[in-house]
Design a protein around this motif. Sequence first.
Motif, PDB file in Angstrom:
ATOM      1  N   LYS A  89       0.829  -1.196   0.000  1.00 36.29           N
ATOM      2  CA  LYS A  89       0.000   0.000   0.000  1.00 36.29           C
ATOM      3  C   LYS A  89       0.872   1.257   0.000  1.00 36.29           C
ATOM      4  N   GLU A  90       1.891   1.237   0.835  1.00 36.06           N
ATOM      5  CA  GLU A  90       2.804   2.385   0.892  1.00 36.06           C
ATOM      6  C   GLU A  90       3.447   2.623  -0.470  1.00 36.06           C
ATOM      7  N   LEU A  91       3.857   1.542  -1.093  1.00 40.01           N
ATOM      8  CA  LEU A  91       4.500   1.652  -2.409  1.00 40.01           C
ATOM      9  C   LEU A  91       3.517   2.191  -3.449  1.00 40.01           C
ATOM     10  N   ALA A  92       2.288   1.737  -3.330  1.00 34.93           N
ATOM     11  CA  ALA A  92       1.276   2.208  -4.280  1.00 34.93           C
ATOM     12  C   ALA A  92       1.126   3.721  -4.186  1.00 34.93           C
ATOM     13  N   GLU A  93       1.275   4.219  -2.970  1.00 36.00           N
ATOM     14  CA  GLU A  93       1.172   5.673  -2.801  1.00 36.00           C
ATOM     15  C   GLU A  93       2.337   6.398  -3.460  1.00 36.00           C
ATOM     16  N   LEU A  94       3.435   5.689  -3.612  1.00 35.87           N
ATOM     17  CA  LEU A  94       4.587   6.260  -4.313  1.00 35.87           C
ATOM     18  C   LEU A  94       4.505   5.973  -5.813  1.00 35.87           C
ATOM     19  N   LYS A  95       3.349   5.485  -6.247  1.00 34.56           N
ATOM     20  CA  LYS A  95       3.122   5.133  -7.649  1.00 34.56           C
ATOM     21  C   LYS A  95       4.046   3.994  -8.090  1.00 34.56           C
ATOM     22  N   VAL A  96       4.247   3.084  -7.167  1.00 29.79           N
ATOM     23  CA  VAL A  96       5.108   1.947  -7.471  1.00 29.79           C
ATOM     24  C   VAL A  96       4.286   0.672  -7.380  1.00 29.79           C
ATOM     25  N   GLU A  97       4.531  -0.185  -8.360  1.00 34.39           N
ATOM     26  CA  GLU A  97       3.851  -1.467  -8.381  1.00 34.39           C
ATOM     27  C   GLU A  97       4.865  -2.567  -8.101  1.00 34.39           C
ATOM     28  N   VAL A  98       4.534  -3.461  -7.196  1.00 40.65           N
ATOM     29  CA  VAL A  98       5.421  -4.591  -6.896  1.00 40.65           C
ATOM     30  C   VAL A  98       4.826  -5.847  -7.509  1.00 40.65           C
ATOM     31  N   LYS A  99       5.692  -6.616  -8.117  1.00 38.95           N
ATOM     32  CA  LYS A  99       5.249  -7.888  -8.666  1.00 38.95           C
ATOM     33  C   LYS A  99       6.048  -9.005  -8.003  1.00 38.95           C
ATOM     34  N   ASP A 100       5.328  -9.994  -7.495  1.00 35.83           N
ATOM     35  CA  ASP A 100       5.998 -11.134  -6.886  1.00 35.83           C
ATOM     36  C   ASP A 100       6.179 -12.206  -7.932  1.00 35.83           C
ATOM     37  N   GLY A 101       7.381 -12.302  -8.454  1.00 42.50           N
ATOM     38  CA  GLY A 101       7.649 -13.313  -9.480  1.00 42.50           C
ATOM     39  C   GLY A 101       8.369 -14.507  -8.891  1.00 42.50           C
ATOM     40  N   ALA A 102       8.672 -15.451  -9.753  1.00 37.86           N
ATOM     41  CA  ALA A 102       9.371 -16.655  -9.327  1.00 37.86           C
ATOM     42  C   ALA A 102      10.768 -16.326  -8.801  1.00 37.86           C
ATOM     43  N   ASP A 103      11.373 -15.293  -9.390  1.00 36.71           N
ATOM     44  CA  ASP A 103      12.736 -14.932  -8.991  1.00 36.71           C
ATOM     45  C   ASP A 103      12.758 -13.818  -7.958  1.00 36.71           C
ATOM     46  N   GLY A 104      11.699 -13.663  -7.209  1.00 35.17           N
ATOM     47  CA  GLY A 104      11.642 -12.607  -6.219  1.00 35.17           C
ATOM     48  C   GLY A 104      10.796 -11.447  -6.686  1.00 35.17           C
ATOM     49  N   ALA A 105      10.743 -10.412  -5.863  1.00 37.92           N
ATOM     50  CA  ALA A 105       9.874  -9.281  -6.163  1.00 37.92           C
ATOM     51  C   ALA A 105      10.588  -8.268  -7.058  1.00 37.92           C
ATOM     52  N   THR A 106       9.852  -7.742  -8.007  1.00 38.37           N
ATOM     53  CA  THR A 106      10.379  -6.643  -8.819  1.00 38.37           C
ATOM     54  C   THR A 106       9.393  -5.493  -8.708  1.00 38.37           C
ATOM     55  N   TRP A 107       9.862  -4.323  -9.029  1.00 34.20           N
ATOM     56  CA  TRP A 107       8.949  -3.180  -8.969  1.00 34.20           C
ATOM     57  C   TRP A 107       9.199  -2.250 -10.143  1.00 34.20           C
ATOM     58  N   ARG A 108       8.188  -1.487 -10.431  1.00 33.95           N
ATOM     59  CA  ARG A 108       8.325  -0.470 -11.474  1.00 33.95           C
ATOM     60  C   ARG A 108       7.351   0.658 -11.189  1.00 33.95           C
ATOM     61  N   PHE A 109       7.693   1.800 -11.726  1.00 30.44           N
ATOM     62  CA  PHE A 109       6.783   2.933 -11.565  1.00 30.44           C
ATOM     63  C   PHE A 109       5.563   2.747 -12.450  1.00 30.44           C
ATOM     64  N   LEU A 110       4.446   3.166 -11.943  1.00 31.30           N
ATOM     65  CA  LEU A 110       3.234   3.083 -12.749  1.00 31.30           C
ATOM     66  C   LEU A 110       3.178   4.247 -13.728  1.00 31.30           C
TER      67      LEU A 110
END
Length: 459
Positions: free
Chosen positions: A438-459
């Motif tokens: 939720k905190e990340l979403a407020e920073l306009k960041v999306e987290v994706k939980d993939g097989a190789d761990g979490a990645t993030w990118r700006f929306l």
Amino acid sequence: MTEIFLFNTLERKKTQLIPQNPKRVTMYVCGPTVYNRAHIGNMRPAIVFDVLFRLLRHTYGADHVVYARNITDVDDKINAAALAEGVDISVITRKYTEVYHQDIQSLNVLLPNLEPRATAHIGEIIALIQKLIDEGHAYTAEDGVYFHVPSMKNYGRLSGRNLEDMQAGARIEIDEKKKNPADFALWKAAKPNEVSWDAPFGAGRPGWHIECSAMIEKNLGQTIDIHGGGHDLIFPHHENEIAQSECAHGGATLANIWMHNGFLNFGSEKMSKSLGNVLNIAEITATFKPEAVRLAMLSAHYRAPLDWNDDLITQSTKTLDRLYRALENVWLDNVEAIAPQALIEALCDDINTPQALAVLSELVKNANKAQNDVDKKQALAELKGVGALLGILQLTPDEWFNDKPKDDDLNARIDALVAERTIARAEKNWGRADEIRKELAELKVEVKDGADGATWRFL
RNA sequence: GGCCUCGUGGCGGAGUGGUUACGCAGCGGAUUGCAAAUCCGUGAACCCCAGUUCGAUUCUGGGCGAGGCCUCCA
């Protein structure tokens, strides 16, 4: 080779493109008048005919297509702008030519082979006018040289009008200097404070239409394969080009196929400088990515009007997100582009870009389903092939998704949050993990939980 | 007034004389700790009237509506 059919304004139907010489396919498109910044409506022909250019190069070979897009660098508005700023017209035209180049480059528009300028063709223009005078198609008046429209027997073929209709129309101003109200200026006699060139018929400057006739003749020949431009150029501009060229060339056809793109509407009204409802590239790319602008232009057929609004570009952006995600899924190095046949067929049918985008959707599915390198390579090659012809997908997925300005502090903060969340997840502390999301979403960041761990990118 | 174009599902937007793209949004499912993404499935349209036709959203005529050109304009 797939046959190319293009809607020919002259015949009001799709006609097959049969180049006079397949080793030298010629296309001329009316470019900008460089007196101020072009708006996105002006970008539509640049993009549309860029796609055609790419298709022609693909079909006939890159070395066998000659595409000329002119720059009009002398006219009333340029004179007015130069006068207002107290500078030579070249100061104005150089500046806005450069801006135009930057704008279309940001939209992935290829450079044409030739970019002829009116002021670089004054000699040819004068010669052409002289020829028209000599052959009785033009006459000198006190304020310049006029083309005598009644001297051409089938004037009006392109726009579907005739002299009688036009004379019945109340909108042609009666001008005592003209022999016929429909006559139009080939050469405007010099006025004080205005740039002019010497000519046998008096010092002056070219009229609007003559430059195209002269530049086509000089650079491409008497008869070209394709002539393009905006819909509003059909009359009088293109009609008059035909009149000048064909009368000077003993009736030889100026262009076999005439193509005209529809307008961009803004609030369901034609976007035009005189209405003041225009946007330029910089204004749009402050909020949106330029590639989304290009895709938006291609989302409707080129002849149809296109309502321009933020939703349209938002949707194009989403589409590109999806395309680049698919690309990411199959990304491999050193894969050559292959243009799928279905795409070629769509484009060969009067540049049916919506159909091409439907083909692209299919490819995206294939890419997302690809499991092994063989499938991935095939999918990637085809995606690249589509991209190459439509002028999209020229970035790497990384470049597309990470084009936000770098802010090291912010990035470090996000990395820390993501790391903390990874720990929370490892401890199955879902409450904390979701809190961080939720905190990340407020920073306009999306987290994706993939097989190789979490990645993030700006929306 | 003259000439021309267009009217498709909630939205964008192709196309076709009969089986009615594609995308977004919606709905159901798979997957996921939750999500996101992805995949599978699914509902939903052809401005009105008349004509031609076995059959029209597609052709013809009329109507209504929207827009363009006739002046600089992509």
